[in-house]
Design a protein around this motif. Structure first.
Motif, short mmCIF file in Angstrom:
data_model
loop_
_atom_site.label_atom_id
_atom_site.label_comp_id
_atom_site.label_asym_id
_atom_site.label_seq_id
_atom_site.Cartn_x
_atom_site.Cartn_y
_atom_site.Cartn_z
N THR A 7 1.06 -0.85 0.05
CA THR A 7 0.20 -0.10 -0.08
C THR A 7 0.50 1.24 0.13
N PRO A 8 0.73 1.54 -0.93
CA PRO A 8 2.32 2.52 -1.62
C PRO A 8 1.61 4.50 -0.48
N ALA A 9 2.54 4.68 -0.02
CA ALA A 9 1.87 5.72 0.88
C ALA A 9 2.20 7.18 -0.80
N ALA A 10 3.11 7.16 -1.08
CA ALA A 10 3.43 8.04 -2.13
C ALA A 10 4.14 7.85 -4.04
N PHE A 11 3.20 8.12 -4.63
CA PHE A 11 3.65 7.53 -5.44
C PHE A 11 4.41 8.17 -6.69
N PRO A 12 5.80 7.76 -7.20
CA PRO A 12 6.20 8.59 -7.62
C PRO A 12 5.97 8.97 -8.92
N PRO A 13 6.00 10.38 -9.88
CA PRO A 13 5.85 10.23 -10.87
C PRO A 13 5.84 9.98 -11.70
N ARG A 14 4.28 10.01 -12.62
CA ARG A 14 4.76 8.90 -13.91
C ARG A 14 3.69 8.62 -15.02
N ILE A 15 3.75 9.33 -16.26
CA ILE A 15 3.00 9.52 -17.10
C ILE A 15 2.07 8.37 -18.03
N PHE A 16 0.91 8.84 -18.36
CA PHE A 16 0.19 7.85 -18.93
C PHE A 16 -0.74 8.45 -19.85
N SER A 17 -0.51 8.20 -21.11
CA SER A 17 -1.47 8.45 -21.55
C SER A 17 -1.81 7.96 -23.71
N GLY A 18 -2.75 7.99 -23.51
CA GLY A 18 -2.76 7.40 -24.89
C GLY A 18 -4.17 7.79 -26.09
N ILE A 19 -4.31 7.39 -27.70
CA ILE A 19 -5.00 8.06 -28.73
C ILE A 19 -5.44 6.96 -29.37
N GLN A 20 -6.40 7.09 -29.64
CA GLN A 20 -7.63 6.10 -30.82
C GLN A 20 -7.01 5.49 -31.44
N PRO A 21 -6.57 4.81 -32.67
CA PRO A 21 -5.77 4.75 -33.63
C PRO A 21 -7.78 4.32 -34.35
#
Ligand code: AQP
Length: 346
Positions: A7-21
């Motif tokens: 149960t991580p107390a803090a989450f390191p910055p990580r970026i996710f995103s997507g585009i539909q084909p």
């Protein structure tokens, strides 16, 4: 034996995103999303980007065209500056954690929440009874796309804001219902001069891949003459550009061209009107066309070159999927432990 739940107390910055084909990538997708994906990569943050083919089939896709659009989308990412060694780039269907977590989130999200999603209403139109169940459930799968990586930040265009609010609600409810602090509460990153690029034919509609009119959008595959012609024919009004942004309040088409100019030039809409105050669209449009061609032509050329080697694109997507899977699978395993699913396969 199952691992103890983290149960991580803090989450390191990580970026996710997507585009539909779901078609060719437009100037709207580019300015609202793709260009900014590359900027985030270059800021040195961990970045994971996805061609969300599972989302694309929520409306009918011809299989051949879907495969082509997925490869072309990947080519657009790379041509726009994405480095597959620094960012993870893959297509969604190659990492089954997305749909597995999507199902769990279908069981967390409430019908009342889904009923408020304006994109479903827009896309389903008047005949919602005939829309796919997938189109309705889409935002829960989108939440899973993001949460499968414990992503903390999601760069998107303005149109995705409501879906990201839903993602936050799903994460909060999951954490609450299971008494854990397992999913981060994601931050939308909606920045820049062109977070909502509008149709070139109608300033009240967003520029979209699936608009039946090709004249409504600029595609990243358009050549210089086509881009110039589309901008020349873009709907505007008869007034010159004002001195301040206030003068564009009730002029959505004019405001749209100013926003596009600012985003391409790397400046602000206020600076664009200050520089071009008093100009008629007859003189502003050719300048915008030159700017768009100068910016987009190298990308188009590079995309064409990359598309000559589809096997190499598939290799990049496959390698990205392996790296994505290595992050998502342990997170999903913990979700199964949290939710009480037995995992006893060797
Ligand atoms: N007009 C737009 N202006 C700014 N950003 C935009 N985005 C989409 N249209 C604009 C952003 O592009 C990213 C990928 O969008 P998507 O492919 O997931 O689907 P969408 O938002 O539904 O985009 P389209 O082009 O309208 O596709 P279709 O026609 O298939 O529905 C997102 O970050 C989105 O905000």
């Amino acid at each position: 034996m199952a691992e103890p739940v983290q149960t991580p107390a803090a989450f390191p910055p990580r970026i996710f995103s997507g585009i539909q084909p779901s078609g060719g990538i437009t100037l709207g997708n580019y300015l609202g999303a793709l260009k900014r994906f590359v900027e985030k990569q270059n800021e040195g943050i961990e970045t994971i980007y996805c061609l969300v083919d599972m989302h694309a089939i929520t409306v009918w896709q011809d299989p051949q065209k879907l495969r082509h659009a997925t490869r072309e989308g990947a080519a657009a990412f790379i041509a726009a500056g994405l480095d597959p060694a620094r960012s993870i780039l893959f297509n969604q269907s190659q990492v089954s954690a997305h749909v597995e977590l999507g199902w769990i989130f279908n069981c967390v999200a409430r019908l009342g929440w889904m009923n408020r999603m304006t994109q479903f209403k827009d896309k389903a139109g008047k005949n919602a009874e005939a829309a796919s169940l997938g189109l309705y459930a889409y935002p829960a799968l989108m939440a899973a796309d993001i949460m499968a990586y414990h992503a903390t930040h999601v760069p998107v265009g303005e149109d995705q804001k409501q879906h990201l609010e839903l993602t936050r609600d799903i994460a909060i409810k999951f954490n609450h219902d299971y008494g854990v602090n397992f999913f981060p509460i994601v931050e939308p990153v909606i920045e820049g001069a062109a977070t909502r690029v509008m149709s070139l034919r109608d300033g009240s509609k967003k520029m979209s891949k699936s608009d039946p009119s090709d004249q409504s959008r600029i595609n990243l595959t358009d050549d210089a003459d086509t881009i110039a012609a589309k901008i020349r024919k873009a709907k505007t009004d008869a007034d010159p550009l004002p001195e301040t942004l206030d003068g564009l309040k009730d002029r959505p088409e004019a405001r749209n061209l100013v926003n596009i100019y600012a985003a391409l030039a790397g400046t602000t809409p206020a600076q664009v009107v200050a520089e071009h105050a008093g100009a008629q669209f007859g003189s502003f449009k050719p300048k915008l066309a030159d700017l768009a061609v100068a910016h987009l032509s190298p990308i188009t050329t590079q995309m064409t070159r990359l598309m000559q080697d589809p096997a190499e694109i598939d290799r990049i997507l496959g390698e990205g999927a392996d790296r994505a899977e290595a992050i998502a699978r342990p997170i999903l395993d913990q979700v199964y432990d949290i939710t009480g699913m037995i995992r006893s396969r060797r």
